[in-house]
Design a protein around this motif. Structure first.
Motif, PDB file in Angstrom:
ATOM      1  N   LEU A  61       0.870  -1.267  -0.188  1.00 29.14           N
ATOM      2  CA  LEU A  61       0.057  -0.195   0.000  1.00 29.14           C
ATOM      3  C   LEU A  61       0.856   1.299  -0.092  1.00 29.14           C
ATOM      4  O   LEU A  61       0.633   2.215  -0.701  1.00 29.14           O
ATOM      5  CB  LEU A  61      -0.986   0.113   1.133  1.00 29.14           C
ATOM      6  CG  LEU A  61      -2.021   1.310   1.349  1.00 29.14           C
ATOM      7  CD1 LEU A  61      -2.603   1.495   0.094  1.00 29.14           C
ATOM      8  CD2 LEU A  61      -2.666   1.072   2.605  1.00 29.14           C
ATOM      9  N   GLU A  62       2.026   1.469   0.976  1.00 28.68           N
ATOM     10  CA  GLU A  62       2.833   2.474   1.050  1.00 28.68           C
ATOM     11  C   GLU A  62       3.339   3.053  -0.340  1.00 28.68           C
ATOM     12  O   GLU A  62       3.394   4.019  -0.509  1.00 28.68           O
ATOM     13  CB  GLU A  62       3.742   2.354   1.931  1.00 28.68           C
ATOM     14  CG  GLU A  62       3.147   2.179   3.424  1.00 28.68           C
ATOM     15  CD  GLU A  62       2.785   0.451   3.751  1.00 28.68           C
ATOM     16  OE1 GLU A  62       3.406  -0.319   2.844  1.00 28.68           O
ATOM     17  OE2 GLU A  62       1.806   0.340   4.302  1.00 28.68           O
ATOM     18  N   GLN A  65       0.466   4.072  -2.722  1.00 27.01           N
ATOM     19  CA  GLN A  65       0.336   5.588  -2.382  1.00 27.01           C
ATOM     20  C   GLN A  65       1.175   6.568  -2.761  1.00 27.01           C
ATOM     21  O   GLN A  65       0.867   7.656  -3.037  1.00 27.01           O
ATOM     22  CB  GLN A  65      -0.214   5.627  -0.872  1.00 27.01           C
ATOM     23  CG  GLN A  65      -1.316   4.824  -0.547  1.00 27.01           C
ATOM     24  CD  GLN A  65      -1.737   4.772   0.883  1.00 27.01           C
ATOM     25  OE1 GLN A  65      -0.902   4.621   1.680  1.00 27.01           O
ATOM     26  NE2 GLN A  65      -2.881   4.822   1.274  1.00 27.01           N
ATOM     27  N   LEU A  68       0.623   7.809  -6.586  1.00 28.88           N
ATOM     28  CA  LEU A  68      -0.728   8.035  -6.868  1.00 28.88           C
ATOM     29  C   LEU A  68      -0.997   9.469  -7.368  1.00 28.88           C
ATOM     30  O   LEU A  68      -0.203  10.312  -6.655  1.00 28.88           O
ATOM     31  CB  LEU A  68      -1.688   7.597  -6.051  1.00 28.88           C
ATOM     32  CG  LEU A  68      -2.117   6.101  -5.853  1.00 28.88           C
ATOM     33  CD1 LEU A  68      -2.967   5.879  -4.803  1.00 28.88           C
ATOM     34  CD2 LEU A  68      -2.402   5.611  -7.292  1.00 28.88           C
ATOM     35  N   GLU A 102      -8.151   0.004  -0.257  1.00 31.71           N
ATOM     36  CA  GLU A 102      -7.668   0.986   0.820  1.00 31.71           C
ATOM     37  C   GLU A 102      -7.361   2.438  -0.173  1.00 31.71           C
ATOM     38  O   GLU A 102      -7.551   3.616   0.470  1.00 31.71           O
ATOM     39  CB  GLU A 102      -6.271   0.691   1.284  1.00 31.71           C
ATOM     40  CG  GLU A 102      -6.337  -0.351   2.492  1.00 31.71           C
ATOM     41  CD  GLU A 102      -7.241  -0.198   3.611  1.00 31.71           C
ATOM     42  OE1 GLU A 102      -7.138   1.169   4.091  1.00 31.71           O
ATOM     43  OE2 GLU A 102      -8.066  -0.796   4.254  1.00 31.71           O
ATOM     44  N   ILE A 103      -7.012   2.303  -1.285  1.00 29.60           N
ATOM     45  CA  ILE A 103      -6.853   3.532  -1.960  1.00 29.60           C
ATOM     46  C   ILE A 103      -8.312   3.939  -2.528  1.00 29.60           C
ATOM     47  O   ILE A 103      -8.601   5.208  -2.350  1.00 29.60           O
ATOM     48  CB  ILE A 103      -6.302   3.026  -3.618  1.00 29.60           C
ATOM     49  CG1 ILE A 103      -4.868   2.823  -3.300  1.00 29.60           C
ATOM     50  CG2 ILE A 103      -6.507   4.200  -4.330  1.00 29.60           C
ATOM     51  CD1 ILE A 103      -4.181   1.827  -4.406  1.00 29.60           C
ATOM     52  N   ALA A 106      -9.279   6.306   0.627  1.00 33.87           N
ATOM     53  CA  ALA A 106      -8.491   7.348   0.617  1.00 33.87           C
ATOM     54  C   ALA A 106      -8.872   8.534  -0.640  1.00 33.87           C
ATOM     55  O   ALA A 106      -9.066   9.555  -0.484  1.00 33.87           O
ATOM     56  CB  ALA A 106      -7.205   7.119   0.410  1.00 33.87           C
ATOM     57  N   LYS A 107      -9.267   7.942  -1.762  1.00 31.48           N
ATOM     58  CA  LYS A 107      -9.547   8.682  -2.843  1.00 31.48           C
ATOM     59  C   LYS A 107     -11.102   8.977  -3.235  1.00 31.48           C
ATOM     60  O   LYS A 107     -11.248   9.654  -4.226  1.00 31.48           O
ATOM     61  CB  LYS A 107      -8.777   8.097  -4.213  1.00 31.48           C
ATOM     62  CG  LYS A 107      -7.015   8.192  -4.038  1.00 31.48           C
ATOM     63  CD  LYS A 107      -6.477   9.741  -3.740  1.00 31.48           C
ATOM     64  CE  LYS A 107      -4.983   9.427  -3.514  1.00 31.48           C
ATOM     65  NZ  LYS A 107      -4.213  10.625  -3.872  1.00 31.48           N
TER      66      LYS A 107
END
Length: 194
Positions: A61-62, A65, A68, A102-103, A106-107
């Motif tokens: 994930l990190e 992110q 992106l 998760e993205i 967040a988005k």
């Protein structure tokens, strides 16, 4: 769609066989879409000013992110591995889908795209099915395809040699009918934009 505001589409595994076909077909529909293709190599075979190849491991994930764009409208997960190995299935079938979710949170994305699979080792099919179930229970619009054997666009490997036999068997059983990669891409894009 407002032409002044193009869509931003993130494709996990966008430099692969199915991912690059999805990008190519989508660009033929809409030249305004910006694609952010994420792969471990950060490279791809397509050349277009709207395709941005980004280097990140789709299972982390990190890393994803960090590369992106500010806005993400759609995410398509084309990462996957065809195997019986449970650890490999978790890493390459489950983890990228969890990263995608998760993205999405967040988005505030409009929709998720996923490529499943209904033919092959039981472990592979179950892995893809469980990911689809997880994504269906999220709060996001999900478009997915569940192909058997995918062929076309120059694919030449041991599985593609089975296409003629599966086309014949596919006359009697839809679960065995091979799917041309361009048709698969069109189906997923249509479902996402519906």
């Amino acid at each position: 769609m407002n032409p002044s505001k193009s869509l931003n589409v993130v494709v996990l595994g966008g430099n692969g066989y199915i991912g690059s076909t999805i990008i190519e077909k989508w660009l033929k529909r809409d030249q305004q879409v910006e694609f952010f293709s994420i792969s471990r190599s950060g490279k791809g075979r397509l050349s277009h000013s709207n395709i941005h190849y980004l280097k990140a491991d789709a299972t982390k994930l990190e890393q994803v992110q960090a590369v992106l764009p500010e806005r993400v409208d759609y995410i398509v997960d084309c990462v996957g591995v065809y195997t019986k190995d449970e650890e490999q299935l978790k890493k390459y079938n489950l983890l990228p889908a969890q990263v995608m979710l998760e993205i999405a949170k967040a988005k505030s994305v409009k929709g998720l795209g996923y490529v499943g699979g209904v033919m092959g080792p039981k472990e592979f099919v179950n892995s893809k099915s469980s990911v689809i179930d997880m994504l269906q229970h999220s709060n996001y619009k999900l478009a997915y395809v569940e192909p058997t054997l995918v062929y076309g666009n120059g694919r030449k490997d041991s599985l593609s040699k089975m296409v003629p036999l599966l086309k014949f068997i596919g006359i009697f059983s839809k679960k065995m009918k091979p799917v041309e990669v361009n048709d698969l891409a069109d189906e997923l894009i249509s479902k996402l934009l519906k």
